[in-house]
Write a protein that holds these residues in place. Structure first.
Motif, short mmCIF file in Angstrom:
data_model
loop_
_atom_site.label_atom_id
_atom_site.label_comp_id
_atom_site.label_asym_id
_atom_site.label_seq_id
_atom_site.Cartn_x
_atom_site.Cartn_y
_atom_site.Cartn_z
N ALA A 19 0.83 -1.21 0.00
CA ALA A 19 0.00 0.00 0.00
C ALA A 19 0.86 1.26 0.00
O ALA A 19 0.49 2.28 -0.57
N VAL A 20 2.02 1.24 0.67
CA VAL A 20 2.88 2.41 0.79
C VAL A 20 4.30 2.04 0.37
O VAL A 20 4.87 1.12 0.96
N PRO A 21 4.91 2.75 -0.60
CA PRO A 21 4.31 3.78 -1.42
C PRO A 21 3.28 3.15 -2.38
O PRO A 21 3.40 1.97 -2.72
N PRO A 22 2.28 3.94 -2.78
CA PRO A 22 1.21 3.38 -3.61
C PRO A 22 1.74 2.80 -4.90
O PRO A 22 2.62 3.38 -5.54
N LYS A 23 1.23 1.67 -5.26
CA LYS A 23 1.69 0.98 -6.47
C LYS A 23 0.44 0.49 -7.19
O LYS A 23 -0.51 0.06 -6.56
N ILE A 24 0.47 0.63 -8.51
CA ILE A 24 -0.70 0.22 -9.29
C ILE A 24 -0.58 -1.25 -9.66
O ILE A 24 0.44 -1.69 -10.20
N LEU A 83 -5.24 0.20 -6.87
CA LEU A 83 -4.32 0.30 -5.75
C LEU A 83 -4.78 -0.65 -4.65
O LEU A 83 -5.95 -1.05 -4.64
N VAL A 84 -3.90 -0.96 -3.74
CA VAL A 84 -4.28 -1.84 -2.63
C VAL A 84 -5.49 -1.27 -1.89
O VAL A 84 -6.40 -2.00 -1.49
N GLU A 85 -5.54 0.07 -1.73
CA GLU A 85 -6.67 0.69 -1.02
C GLU A 85 -7.97 0.47 -1.77
O GLU A 85 -9.03 0.36 -1.17
N ILE A 112 -8.23 5.89 -8.40
CA ILE A 112 -6.82 6.14 -8.14
C ILE A 112 -6.65 7.66 -7.98
O ILE A 112 -6.99 8.41 -8.89
N ILE A 146 -1.16 10.26 -7.44
CA ILE A 146 -0.33 9.07 -7.60
C ILE A 146 0.33 9.14 -8.98
O ILE A 146 -0.36 9.31 -9.98
#
Ligand SMILES: O=C(O)CCC(=O)C(=O)O
Ligand SMILES: [Fe+2]
Length: 166
Positions: free
Chosen positions: A86-91, A113-115, A124, A128
């Protein structure tokens, strides 16, 4: 009657490593019935989770499983989920090499994203950074569809990971 330690679910992970003790209780569907996964001393169970199903564009299926508790006494299991970051955000999304050049294998899922996967976002966020070509066309809008970010399908309604458990 044994109680349900965990109702039928798939794991929201890439892979799950699982060590169960001699009591057992883990079950998977087999020939339209629930079958016991035998406990092997020192043996690990490896489950394919939803992330890997999505990354493989449905080539791999995440495995349904459930756990019967109080089966033969108290049981102990150790579970390790390999999840998205989740951190840093990754697609995340279906692996581009599997889908981009193939008309027969268009992406079944949107990028996310994980979120988004966890249901905390629906889009998104614009802050980001997107790498060139990372998002495919028509991918600017994201729906939360339970754990599954399917294209061309309406979300069935709100669903949290807790809904997976009794
Ligand atoms: O305890 C087990 O054997 C499996 C638990 C499980 O399925 C899970 O934590 O997702
Ligand atoms: Fe599980």
């Amino acid at each position: 009657m044994p109680g349900a330690g965990a109702s039928k679910h798939t794991d929201p992970s890439f892979l799950t490593l699982l060590l169960q003790d001699h009591i057992g209780g883990l079950q998977v569907p087999y020939h339209d019935q629930w079958a016991d996964v035998p406990s092997l001393t020192g043996g690990l169970v490896v489950n394919i989770g939803d992330f890997l199903k999505i990354a493989s564009n449905d080539k791999f299926k995440s495995v349904d499983h459930r756990v019967l508790a109080n089966h033969n006494g108290p049981r102990v299991s150790a579970v390790c989920f390999f999840t998205g970051v989740a951190v840093p955000p990754k697609i995340y999304g279906p692996i581009k090499e599997l889908t981009l050049k193939s008309e027969e294998n268009p992406p079944v899922y949107k990028d996310f994203l994980v979120e988004i996967f966890n249901g905390s976002f629906t889009e998104i966020p614009s802050n980001i950074e997107k790498e060139e070509g990372e998002l495919s066309p028509n991918n600017d809008f994201y729906e939360v569809n339970c754990a599954h970010i399917r294209r061309n399908q309406k979300p069935p309604g709100p669903c949290t990971l807790q809904d997976r458990w009794l």
